[in-house]
Motif scaffolding. Structure first.
Motif, PDB file in Angstrom:
ATOM      1  N   ALA A 243       0.838  -1.205   0.000  1.00 56.24           N
ATOM      2  CA  ALA A 243       0.000   0.000   0.000  1.00 56.24           C
ATOM      3  C   ALA A 243       0.874   1.256   0.000  1.00 56.24           C
ATOM      4  O   ALA A 243       0.612   2.219  -0.736  1.00 56.24           O
ATOM      5  CB  ALA A 243      -0.925  -0.012   1.211  1.00 56.24           C
ATOM      6  N   PHE A 244       1.943   1.223   0.781  1.00 58.27           N
ATOM      7  CA  PHE A 244       2.856   2.376   0.828  1.00 58.27           C
ATOM      8  C   PHE A 244       3.479   2.612  -0.551  1.00 58.27           C
ATOM      9  O   PHE A 244       3.525   3.736  -1.060  1.00 58.27           O
ATOM     10  CB  PHE A 244       3.956   2.115   1.872  1.00 58.27           C
ATOM     11  N   CYS A 245       3.966   1.526  -1.155  1.00 61.04           N
ATOM     12  CA  CYS A 245       4.660   1.659  -2.443  1.00 61.04           C
ATOM     13  C   CYS A 245       3.719   2.158  -3.534  1.00 61.04           C
ATOM     14  O   CYS A 245       4.114   2.973  -4.366  1.00 61.04           O
ATOM     15  CB  CYS A 245       5.283   0.335  -2.855  1.00 61.04           C
ATOM     16  N   ARG A 246       2.489   1.648  -3.543  1.00 59.73           N
ATOM     17  CA  ARG A 246       1.542   2.110  -4.565  1.00 59.73           C
ATOM     18  C   ARG A 246       1.323   3.613  -4.448  1.00 59.73           C
ATOM     19  O   ARG A 246       1.279   4.333  -5.437  1.00 59.73           O
ATOM     20  CB  ARG A 246       0.196   1.389  -4.424  1.00 59.73           C
ATOM     21  N   LYS A 247       1.193   4.089  -3.193  1.00 56.66           N
ATOM     22  CA  LYS A 247       0.845   5.489  -2.962  1.00 56.66           C
ATOM     23  C   LYS A 247       2.049   6.426  -3.145  1.00 56.66           C
ATOM     24  O   LYS A 247       1.918   7.501  -3.725  1.00 56.66           O
ATOM     25  CB  LYS A 247       0.286   5.619  -1.542  1.00 56.66           C
ATOM     26  N   TYR A 248       3.219   6.012  -2.634  1.00 54.07           N
ATOM     27  CA  TYR A 248       4.349   6.952  -2.598  1.00 54.07           C
ATOM     28  C   TYR A 248       5.442   6.651  -3.626  1.00 54.07           C
ATOM     29  O   TYR A 248       6.338   7.450  -3.813  1.00 54.07           O
ATOM     30  CB  TYR A 248       4.959   6.970  -1.190  1.00 54.07           C
ATOM     31  N   ILE A 249       5.385   5.489  -4.284  1.00 51.92           N
ATOM     32  CA  ILE A 249       6.458   5.147  -5.226  1.00 51.92           C
ATOM     33  C   ILE A 249       5.918   4.859  -6.635  1.00 51.92           C
ATOM     34  O   ILE A 249       6.324   5.513  -7.596  1.00 51.92           O
ATOM     35  CB  ILE A 249       7.299   3.954  -4.703  1.00 51.92           C
ATOM     36  N   TYR A 250       5.002   3.887  -6.763  1.00 52.55           N
ATOM     37  CA  TYR A 250       4.626   3.428  -8.115  1.00 52.55           C
ATOM     38  C   TYR A 250       3.891   4.504  -8.914  1.00 52.55           C
ATOM     39  O   TYR A 250       4.358   4.944  -9.968  1.00 52.55           O
ATOM     40  CB  TYR A 250       3.772   2.147  -8.052  1.00 52.55           C
ATOM     41  N   GLN A 251       2.718   4.917  -8.406  1.00 51.52           N
ATOM     42  CA  GLN A 251       1.951   5.900  -9.167  1.00 51.52           C
ATOM     43  C   GLN A 251       2.713   7.227  -9.292  1.00 51.52           C
ATOM     44  O   GLN A 251       2.732   7.816 -10.382  1.00 51.52           O
ATOM     45  CB  GLN A 251       0.564   6.103  -8.522  1.00 51.52           C
ATOM     46  N   PRO A 252       3.379   7.690  -8.217  1.00 49.13           N
ATOM     47  CA  PRO A 252       4.149   8.939  -8.369  1.00 49.13           C
ATOM     48  C   PRO A 252       5.238   8.851  -9.450  1.00 49.13           C
ATOM     49  O   PRO A 252       5.525   9.837 -10.127  1.00 49.13           O
ATOM     50  CB  PRO A 252       4.771   9.146  -6.980  1.00 49.13           C
ATOM     51  N   THR A 253       5.838   7.673  -9.638  1.00 49.01           N
ATOM     52  CA  THR A 253       6.863   7.542 -10.681  1.00 49.01           C
ATOM     53  C   THR A 253       6.234   7.689 -12.065  1.00 49.01           C
ATOM     54  O   THR A 253       6.760   8.406 -12.933  1.00 49.01           O
ATOM     55  CB  THR A 253       7.580   6.175 -10.555  1.00 49.01           C
ATOM     56  N   VAL A 254       5.102   7.026 -12.255  1.00 59.73           N
ATOM     57  CA  VAL A 254       4.414   7.098 -13.555  1.00 59.73           C
ATOM     58  C   VAL A 254       3.952   8.539 -13.814  1.00 59.73           C
ATOM     59  O   VAL A 254       4.132   9.078 -14.910  1.00 59.73           O
ATOM     60  CB  VAL A 254       3.215   6.116 -13.567  1.00 59.73           C
ATOM     61  N   ASP A 255       3.393   9.179 -12.787  1.00 57.35           N
ATOM     62  CA  ASP A 255       2.925  10.558 -12.937  1.00 57.35           C
ATOM     63  C   ASP A 255       4.091  11.506 -13.205  1.00 57.35           C
ATOM     64  O   ASP A 255       3.978  12.439 -14.003  1.00 57.35           O
ATOM     65  CB  ASP A 255       2.184  11.012 -11.671  1.00 57.35           C
TER      66      ASP A 255
END
Ligand code: AMP
Ligand code: GLY
Length: 423
Positions: A243-255
């Motif tokens: 959950a942390f990675c989705r919110k602070y790493i994965y989607q932010p990288t794509v964005d």
């Protein structure tokens, strides 16, 4: 439909095997491929960096979709060459593959968009890098900016080692032009996890987690290699971490990539360190991991061709990406002496034992045909993967299957997946 895969390792064998499961696909080509990939694909002797020849082949043979497995052609812009000729291709364009191609770029991106990673400085001048080291905390990590076959990272315990490292990378150019620029970063400790994900420019769908074993010897000793084995899922990658990675790493990288005018379509591979302060990014890759693909793809239930197409078309949000509720372990069989000196050309026996055995796979990394025989042709030779109801069962199955194969200088680690005992 006709699909072409570009690459020649265990990763590409796993991709070819998975593509072959798709009912839509009636013909697979692989350039240049290897002796194992031939089971699913017609291997074409065109090198992965020969972009114009590959595109011409795709046109002449009415290939509907080309999938790029390797980093070098992606970073070199193969996707742009294919797109310019109206060919459908899966992978990031050159301006997005830089996420893997330049460590300075990826570190700057993470800093700008507040994506958790180790503190760092980048340098284009060796004198400035040497001066910086004088007051840096040890151990310290040196990274050549560009692609260096996974070898451009030095972890230095003393100031002397670090100074020698800067000289090797920037002055002696040990990793070639990859060392024109370098990153010096804080040393982190924790468990490492690899999370591969599909990306369509705006939506990201992470796959199940995996863990690689990079060192050559048991107990994580010896030199760094391309990877001696993997397991999936990682028991340390909990729902909370996810959950942390989705919110602070994965989607932010794509964005962040989209905001920079570099929309990323393809695979983003997140190399993560689970530190005491939370998950942080060690590195990004712009392709499937090798041998991560060999444990993740056998667990993937969704038709991979549908996912590739959704990434190209920007419709990944409509895909239901599913993985089996089981586990997989891959043990790499290498040539003794890898990654330094090793002999090739040894006859491999026992490959046929895998035929018809559900849940057991032998992916070829470095093999070749010699007459009727299949012989070793690289440092990493085969990836033996087995699934099981849980990690322990998968590990027992994989080590059982390791015994089915023999060749003169066979070498493998005995402790792939052992960390799961501590979970
Ligand atoms: P990379 O190619 O960036 O993944 O680095 C290769 C390996 O070096 C990683 O898998 C880690 O084991 C290690 N490594 C890289 N960066 C760091 C860091 N900042 N702290 C500790 N270990 C690192
Ligand atoms: N197994 C690590 C990599 O593919 O880079």
């Amino acid at each position: 439909m006709k699909v072409m895969i570009v690459g020649s390792g265990g990763r590409e064998h796993a991709i070819a095997w998975k593509v072959a499961q798709s009912p839509k696909v009636d013909k697979i080509y692989c350039a240049p491929g290897n002796a194992g990939i031939e089971e699913y694909a017609e291997c074409v002797s065109i090198g992965a960096m020969e972009f114009d020849r590959l595109a011409a082949f795709a046109k002449e043979n009415a290939v509907d979709l080309t999938v790029i497995g390797m980093d070098d052609p992606l970073v070199g812009g193969i996707v742009d060459v294919f797109e310019a000729q109206g060919l459908r291709v899966f992978g990031p364009r050159k301006n997005a593959a830089i996420l893997e191609g330049s460590k300075a770029f990826s570190k700057d991106l993470m800093k700008k968009y507040n994506i958790p990673t180790a503190a760092y400085e980048s340098f284009t001048d060796a004198e400035a890098a040497l001066a910086y080291l004088e007051s840096a905390k040890l151990p310290i990590v040196l990274k050549a900016d560009g692609l260096a076959l996974g070898k451009g990272v030095l972890i230095c315990n003393t100031l002397e080692e670090a100074k020698d490292g800067v000289k090797e990378i920037m002055m002696d150019k040990k990793f070639g032009s990859a060392g024109n620029c370098m990153v010096i970063e804080e040393f982190m400790t924790g468990r490492e996890v690899s999370v591969l994900s599909y990306v369509d420019g705006k939506t990201i769908k992470p796959m199940t987690s995996a863990q690689d074993h990079k060192r050559a010897g048991d107990g994580d000793t010896g030199l760094n290699t391309g990877g001696m084995g993997t397991f999936s899922p990682s028991p340390f990658y909990t729902e909370e971490v996810d959950a942390f990675c989705r919110k602070y790493i994965y989607q932010p990288t794509v964005d962040a990539m989209a905001a920079e005018g570099r929309p990323f379509k393809g695979i983003i591979f997140f190399g993560l360190m689970l530190t005491e302060d939370g998950p942080k990014v060690l590195e990004y890759n712009a392709r499937f991991g090798d041998p991560e693909a060999q444990v993740v793809l056998p667990r993937m239930k969704t038709d991979i061709v549908d996912v590739f197409e959704a990434c190209i078309d920007g419709t990944l949000d409509q895909v239901d990406l599913e993985f089996a509720d089981n586990a997989a372990v891959c043990v790499v069989l290498a040539s003794d002496g890898y990654p330094v000196h090793y002999e090739k050309g040894m006859k491999i026996e026992g490959l046929e034992t895998f035929r018809g055995k559900d849940g057991y796979y032998v992916f070829h990394a470095g093999t070749a045909k010699r007459g009727e025989d299949i012989v070793t042709n690289g440092g990493r030779v085969l990836g033996v993967t087995a699934t099981g109801t849980d990690l322990k069962a998968a590990r027992a199955n994989a080590y059982e299957a390791v015994q089915w194969i023999s060749f003169a200088n066979k070498y493998y680690r005995n402790d792939i997946g052992k960390a799961i005992d501590e979970a």
